[in-house]
Enzyme design. Structure first.
Site, PDB file in Angstrom:
ATOM      1  N   GLU A 125      -0.531  12.457  -0.267  1.00 19.53           N
ATOM      2  CA  GLU A 125       0.877  12.190  -0.599  1.00 19.53           C
ATOM      3  C   GLU A 125       1.853  13.145   0.113  1.00 19.53           C
ATOM      4  O   GLU A 125       2.993  12.687   0.340  1.00 19.53           O
ATOM      5  CB  GLU A 125       1.082  12.268  -2.116  1.00 19.53           C
ATOM      6  CG  GLU A 125       0.383  11.172  -2.894  1.00 19.53           C
ATOM      7  CD  GLU A 125      -1.141  11.324  -2.942  1.00 19.53           C
ATOM      8  OE1 GLU A 125      -1.830  10.295  -2.960  1.00 19.53           O
ATOM      9  OE2 GLU A 125      -1.636  12.466  -2.941  1.00 19.53           O
ATOM     10  N   ASP A 174      -7.937  11.006   1.207  1.00 22.61           N
ATOM     11  CA  ASP A 174      -7.444  11.189  -0.153  1.00 22.61           C
ATOM     12  C   ASP A 174      -6.376  12.285  -0.148  1.00 22.61           C
ATOM     13  O   ASP A 174      -6.161  12.970   0.858  1.00 22.61           O
ATOM     14  CB  ASP A 174      -8.637  11.589  -1.038  1.00 22.61           C
ATOM     15  CG  ASP A 174      -8.311  11.556  -2.519  1.00 22.61           C
ATOM     16  OD1 ASP A 174      -7.274  10.980  -2.898  1.00 22.61           O
ATOM     17  OD2 ASP A 174      -9.107  12.114  -3.302  1.00 22.61           O
ATOM     18  N   ARG A 213      -5.241   6.735   0.180  1.00 22.60           N
ATOM     19  CA  ARG A 213      -4.583   6.684  -1.124  1.00 22.60           C
ATOM     20  C   ARG A 213      -3.073   6.499  -0.978  1.00 22.60           C
ATOM     21  O   ARG A 213      -2.470   5.671  -1.648  1.00 22.60           O
ATOM     22  CB  ARG A 213      -4.888   7.953  -1.943  1.00 22.60           C
ATOM     23  CG  ARG A 213      -4.440   7.803  -3.391  1.00 22.60           C
ATOM     24  CD  ARG A 213      -4.997   8.883  -4.283  1.00 22.60           C
ATOM     25  NE  ARG A 213      -4.373  10.177  -4.069  1.00 22.60           N
ATOM     26  CZ  ARG A 213      -4.708  11.275  -4.755  1.00 22.60           C
ATOM     27  NH1 ARG A 213      -5.681  11.220  -5.656  1.00 22.60           N
ATOM     28  NH2 ARG A 213      -4.115  12.421  -4.515  1.00 22.60           N
TER      29      ARG A 213
END
Length: 926
Positions: A513, A510, A592
């Protein structure tokens, strides 16, 4: 004068490049008429209408100023390509004309829309000229020269053009700096050694201005025409535009919205960002690939291999503009011609998805806020008590000590090792979360992951060479640099240490990004063109460092400016590799953040959605988009992550979610529980029943994943992939198929007991009863009480199913039931892939069984094409044949008469077959 136009093969300004022999070199350079002008009459009509509108607006006070030049008035609104895309600037006539562009004010757009650009390129805006063009073994190489500088700094004067005719259905076009190396995405792509011999496309090249025009030979459809606007190639601003052959465009992720994109001045930004899925925002992943349906049902795809911050501007011409702020323009074009083939061809470039373990296709349960391992265990026991299928139990960050990776809360989660042991004893699995932010505040010597990472130099660094410190769940953190191979080894060692205490089976990565609760770092970001580039795409927060790290951060492979969108991919690669080394079995990873080729290493969930009906709907376009992106193992948080669900919503969502390829119910802390055991007996039973339906279909689903791994087929599939000639299917995103055979029509609205869905032309059979529906291709109203999900089997299919158990392990030992759905010609086909469900490379090593099922002339045949010992224990128990119009008088199994039943719904059932799966057989009805 230079102009941008639609080329034909006869124009002297274009070099026509086709499959026959060497491409002829042009003999001259002509002056081209504007591409949107077909005849002199059209020119006059456009000019008169535009002048009339301009005069009326002058009179009504719409704007003041001199009448625009005729060359500007000639450009229809829908064909105006934006010359001033900056978001934070009010574009004035002075600013616009300083760039040499046309300025015409139009009506203000609707809220949230860009609208018609006021500042746009005139037909004669300077672009590149093709100076030379030479044949190569695979295609051509040319030199592009810009004689007049564009308006962004560090314009690159000379570019190299490489065109490679890689296969008959794949074209590769690359444009880069002719003099200096530039950053390119470190992605393994296929290298061809031979030029395509019979391409189904033809290519024209315009010399002055430079542009490419790509056509499909069979139809003449123009798939790309980049002469519609100037090519700009500066150091930190690369832009190329094209016309499109239709408005039916899909892909370009990750975004939230309908599956079919709007071309009404719609800009899609690609820059990985941690934000709850929201319309118009750039989300967790970046996928610069689109699929476009052409008139007549053909399809093609375009992939820009570029990982820099990017936006794609869509306009109603129809047209498209790629804008990126680094790297090179490296395009792959896939000619299909059908949409399934386009996606297969795309995955031949980015890589085919990994085969998941069978247990990964079971039902997963998680929440943030169990609070303790004992509470987690209680949920598992409750699921078992009600005999509700479950294959994996997960934990969110609350299992950690102070939210630090590779630690365990020794008080609240002391019994976690025992829980995991209990899961394994019951044929179940354990998955835990990991974040890439490593706590940096523990006393030296007390937290090995940070100390060792620091010692080995494995974190992202500032421009000053010190670890960049941001803030995530544990507080101040450093960020692992997964572009460094040494980081992969450190990641493995950390996981090995934790596995010795908690033998996990899969990993959930997770916040990759990467997410940062600060903008940039604790010290902000330094001044400079990386953190404040000349042009910033339309990213949420208006800054590249918004809720992530500084773009100037240093990584082993390059600066973060180039690698940001690759962060999740690189972490997934390291994580999958570690799992293989630790467990020696197929890795199970859910990530993710994603980028092209992610499917080789992980699946994806659609992020932190909300417990709302619209979120349930939006999960279907998300599912279908990631099918296009080569990541078939995808799903949304069933019942919603944030907010409080209702019993009705969660029941309907469990029905839909049971048909996500990756099925996990997950919610946040401080909300009421939403696992199936938390609801009334009626709702709980409905959820259990639909999960049992999923588990009964696991042989079919597993075979679909095998075909995805082997060929790049989609698992969750848009209807138009199977019915591309049916334009009515092109906009459908409230239904989907599993493979080619199973139509899923969920209820997506509250308070209803029916659902209207599209049923494509042909005969479809109710999955549960075998009753047939004959459709001409129409919307049909279906009964849908709260306990029912509508499933229909397509004629001509054979679905391998199995008596369901409460785990995949328990299910595997049960007899199979083959469901045959006869076509109008009384034929059917299906297949089955079977292996041990977890070993590495079973297909590649031959450790599998593969069967093909055929029906013709009232004879069902099972043919074993490949067999392994794993299959000897499995039997086929029942054969159900839907669509037998007359009652048979007898049924013969391998020539021997066999008892059967036949019902008024035209379903023939033969039970108690007891045939080994690896034993071929035939069954005839007379």
């Amino acid at each position: 004068m230079k102009s941008y136009q639609k080329l034909t093969a006869t124009q002297p300004a274009a070099c026509r490049v086709e499959e026959e022999g060497a491409a002829p070199l042009p003999t001259g350079r002509g002056k081209l008429a504007p591409w949107w002008v077909g005849t002199g009459l059209l020119v006059v009509a456009v000019l008169l209408s535009t002048v009339t509108v301009w005069v009326l607006r002058q009179v009504s006070g719409g704007w003041l100023g001199a009448m625009p030049p005729p060359k500007c008035l000639l450009v229809p609104e829908s064909h105006r390509f934006d010359c001033y895309p900056e978001r934070q600037v009010v574009v004035t006539q002075e600013l616009c004309e300083s760039r040499g562009c046309c300025f015409i004010q139009t009506s203000p757009p609707a809220e949230g829309k860009r609208g018609v650009p006021w500042c746009f390129y005139p037909p004669d805006f300077p672009s590149y000229t093709l100076e030379t063009l030479n044949q190569t073994a695979l295609g051509m190489a040319g030199l592009l020269v810009r004689r007049e500088k564009a308006y962004y700094p560090r314009d690159i004067e000379k570019l190299r053009l490489d065109v490679e005719f890689e296969t008959d259905t794949r074209l590769h076009i690359k444009i880069t700096d002719a003099a200096n190396p530039r950053y390119e995405v470190p992605l393994e792509v296929p290298r061809v050694t031979k030029r395509a011999e019979n391409p189904i496309y033809s290519l024209n090249i315009s010399w002055d201005p430079f542009g490419v025009l790509l056509q499909r030979k069979a139809t003449g459809a123009v798939l790309l025409n980049t002469t519609v606007a100037p090519l700009i190639f500066a150091d930190q601003f690369l832009q190329i535009s094209t016309s499109l052959p239709s408005k039916f465009l899909y892909g370009l992720g990750e975004h939230r919205g309908s599956f079919l994109h709007s071309l009404d001045w719609n800009t899609l930004t690609l820059w990985a960002r941690d934000v709850s899925p929201t319309e118009s925002f750039n989300l967790y992943g970046a996928h610069p690939f689109y699929l476009l349906m052409e008139e007549g049902g053909d399809a093609h795809g375009v992939f820009l291999l570029n990982s820099n911050a990017m936006e794609v501007a869509l306009q109603p011409a129809p047209g498209l503009t790629w804008r990126t702020i680094g790297g090179v323009l490296d395009f792959y074009i896939f000619l299909g011609p059908d949409p399934n083939m386009v996606i297969q061809q795309y995955q031949q470039v980015i890589g085919l998805p990994a085969m998941p373990p069978l247990w990964g296709l079971g039902f997963h349960l998680c929440r943030w806020g169990y609070g303790s391992s004992n509470e987690t265990w209680q949920t598992v026991r409750a699921m078992r008590n009600y005999q509700i299928p479950q294959d994996a139990q997960w934990n969110d960050i609350d299992y950690m000590d102070g939210y630090r990776d590779f630690t365990l809360d020794s008080q609240k989660f002391a019994s976690l090792p025992s829980l995991v042991q209990d899961l394994h004893k019951h044929g179940q699995h354990y998955v835990m979360i990991l974040d890439p932010g490593i706590s940096s505040t523990s006393p030296h010597g007390s937290y090995w992951p940070f100390d060792e990472g620091l010692r080995r130099g494995l974190f992202l660094n500032t421009t000053q060479g010190q670890p960049l410190i941001g803030q995530v769940w544990p507080g101040f953190t450093a960020f692992a640099d997964f572009s460094n191979p040494d980081t992969h080894q450190w990641w493995l060692e950390n996981l090995q240490h934790f596995y010795a205490h908690v033998p996990f089976d899969g990993l959930w990565i997770d916040m990759n990004e990467p997410s940062n609760f600060m903008d940039g770092s604790e010290d902000g970001c330094p001044p400079g063109d990386l953190d404040s580039p000349p042009y910033t795409p339309a990213v949420l927060g208006d800054s590249l460092s918004a809720k992530t790290v500084c773009a100037s951060a240093k990584q082993k492979a390059s600066v973060h400016y180039n690698l940001h969108n690759l962060y999740g991919l690189m972490e997934a690669k390291a994580t999958a590799s570690a799992l293989i080394q630790i467990r020696g079995k197929r890795p199970f990873v859910i990530s993710r953040s994603t980028f092209p080729s992610q499917g080789r290493y992980s699946g994806h969930w659609l992020g932190d959605n909300r417990s709302q009906w619209k979120d349930m709907y939006y999960s279907i376009p998300g599912l279908l988009s990631f099918s296009l992106f080569g990541i078939p193992l995808v799903g949304a948080d069933i019942c919603g992550f944030s907010g409080s669900t209702s019993e009705e919503l969660c029941t309907r969502w469990m029905q839909l979610g049971a048909f996500y390829p990756f099925a996990r119910n997950h919610n946040t802390q401080n909300e009421k529980a939403q696992d199936p055991t938390a609801f009334s007996p009626a709702a709980r039973t409905a959820m259990k029943d639909v999960l049992l339906t999923r588990y009964s279909l696991l042989p079919f689903l597993y075979t679909l994943f095998h075909r995805a791994h082997l060929k790049g087929d989609t698992v969750a599939r848009p209807l138009f992939f199977e019915f591309p000639w049916d334009v009515a299917t092109w906009e459908l995103d409230r239904q989907f198929l599993w493979g080619r055979s199973l139509l899923v029509t969920p209820v997506l609205e509250p308070g209803v007991d029916s659902v209207t869905g599209y049923v494509p032309q042909g005969t479809w059979y109710d999955f549960y009863t075998g009753f047939s529906v004959n459709s001409s291709g129409e919307m049909l109203k279906m009964s849908a009480p709260l306990e029912h999900l509508n499933l229909h089997i397509r004629e001509g299919s054979v679905l391998p199913t199995q008596k369901p158990g409460t785990t995949t392990e328990a299910t595997r030992g049960n007899p199979l039931r083959l469901i045959v759905a006869l076509s109008s010609h009384a034929t059917a086909w299906g297949d089955l892939f079977w292996d041990d469900g977890e070993s590495l490379d079973t297909f590649e090593q031959g450790n599998y069984s593969y069967l093909v099922f055929n029906v013709t002339q009232n004879i069902f045949t099972s043919t074993v094409l490949h067999a392994s010992t794993e299959t000897t224990k499995v039997t086929i128990g029942t054969l159900s044949i839907f669509g037998i119009q007359k009652p048979p008088s007898k049924v013969l199994l391998n020539g021997q008469e066999k008892p059967f039943s036949y019902l008024d719904n035209q379903v023939l059932t033969v039970s108690d077959l007891g045939i080994s799966l690896i034993q071929g057989f035939s069954l005839q009805w007379l």
